[in-house]
Motif scaffolding. Sequence first.
Motif, PDB file in Angstrom:
ATOM      1  N   GLY A  90      26.633  37.815 -78.661  1.00 23.82           N
ATOM      2  CA  GLY A  90      26.843  39.256 -78.622  1.00 23.82           C
ATOM      3  C   GLY A  90      26.389  39.856 -77.307  1.00 23.82           C
ATOM      4  N   THR A 116      23.642  45.135 -78.755  1.00 27.87           N
ATOM      5  CA  THR A 116      24.355  45.064 -80.044  1.00 27.87           C
ATOM      6  C   THR A 116      23.418  44.799 -81.217  1.00 27.87           C
ATOM      7  OG1 THR A 116      24.822  42.704 -79.710  1.00 27.87           O
ATOM      8  CG2 THR A 116      26.499  44.280 -78.969  1.00 27.87           C
ATOM      9  N   CYS A 125      27.056  39.302 -83.181  1.00 29.17           N
ATOM     10  CA  CYS A 125      26.868  40.738 -83.407  1.00 29.17           C
ATOM     11  C   CYS A 125      27.954  41.498 -82.658  1.00 29.17           C
ATOM     12  CB  CYS A 125      25.488  41.173 -82.924  1.00 29.17           C
ATOM     13  SG  CYS A 125      24.130  40.416 -83.841  1.00 29.17           S
ATOM     14  N   LYS A 126      28.752  42.241 -83.400  1.00 31.13           N
ATOM     15  CA  LYS A 126      29.908  42.907 -82.805  1.00 31.13           C
ATOM     16  C   LYS A 126      30.026  44.307 -83.387  1.00 31.13           C
ATOM     17  CE  LYS A 126      34.500  41.450 -81.335  1.00 31.13           C
ATOM     18  NZ  LYS A 126      35.537  40.404 -81.480  1.00 31.13           N
ATOM     19  N   PRO A 127      29.451  45.298 -82.729  1.00 32.72           N
ATOM     20  CA  PRO A 127      29.480  46.659 -83.277  1.00 32.72           C
ATOM     21  C   PRO A 127      30.864  47.284 -83.224  1.00 32.72           C
ATOM     22  CG  PRO A 127      28.517  46.661 -81.088  1.00 32.72           C
ATOM     23  CD  PRO A 127      28.727  45.223 -81.455  1.00 32.72           C
ATOM     24  N   TRP A 152      26.704  52.094 -80.422  1.00 28.18           N
ATOM     25  CA  TRP A 152      26.282  51.013 -79.521  1.00 28.18           C
ATOM     26  C   TRP A 152      25.776  51.602 -78.199  1.00 28.18           C
ATOM     27  CZ3 TRP A 152      30.250  47.119 -77.022  1.00 28.18           C
ATOM     28  CH2 TRP A 152      29.560  46.230 -76.194  1.00 28.18           C
ATOM     29  N   ASP A 178      28.824  43.399 -88.163  1.00 29.12           N
ATOM     30  CA  ASP A 178      28.941  44.709 -87.534  1.00 29.12           C
ATOM     31  C   ASP A 178      27.576  45.368 -87.593  1.00 29.12           C
ATOM     32  OD1 ASP A 178      29.460  47.244 -86.649  1.00 29.12           O
ATOM     33  OD2 ASP A 178      31.030  47.685 -88.109  1.00 29.12           O
TER      34      ASP A 178
END
Length: 203
Positions: free
Chosen positions: A17, A21, A113-115, A121, A169
């Motif tokens: 990530g 994040t 981790c991918k917002p 963010w 998310d």
Amino acid sequence: MTEEIEDRTKMLIAMKGHPGTGKSTLAQTLASLLKIPLIDKDDVKDCAAALAAASTAALVNDLSYDVVYRLASTQLRLGLSVIVDTPLSRRSHFCHLTDVASTAGVRLLIVECKPSDLAEWRRRLESRGADDRTNWHKPSTWREIEMLLESYGGCAEFDVGDVPRLVVDTTAPVSFDEIVSTVIDFIVSNGGSFTAPSAAAER
């Protein structure tokens, strides 16, 4: 957390990530709950400020990854599971981790981790940057993040083949404890013999 987590199956858990994040916060919580070592690339780079001044940023970055891989290999060889906290932004880094896991005979998992909420963010990133100016190598403004992503040229998204990967998310409207529980369930479902907690961690 009221119930101890016992580790029986050795694993290499790789975080993935971009900065800001929530990756490191999640990695630290998992390492604490699972009672396994955490190797953070930022810790290596934090010690390399003097070297960076006399060398190139790219060299320091590559050296930091090499140190992380070497430390992870040692811990795995000693029979410990390991969490590795790096951006994992290039396929070459992923390939190196697969080699480390294969050599040690352990299973590699990826937690990314991918917002989805870019505004949140950005708020977290810039808040962190305002509070901490000691980490010279971390982006502290949204423009720095944009420049970083541009430098990747899309290479941060790559196929991981049959390596189990969980994308979380970190800006979702759920509690942090729920995110942690989801990740632990993912680890257990992929062969991690952990006695998972019946409730979220007490923090």
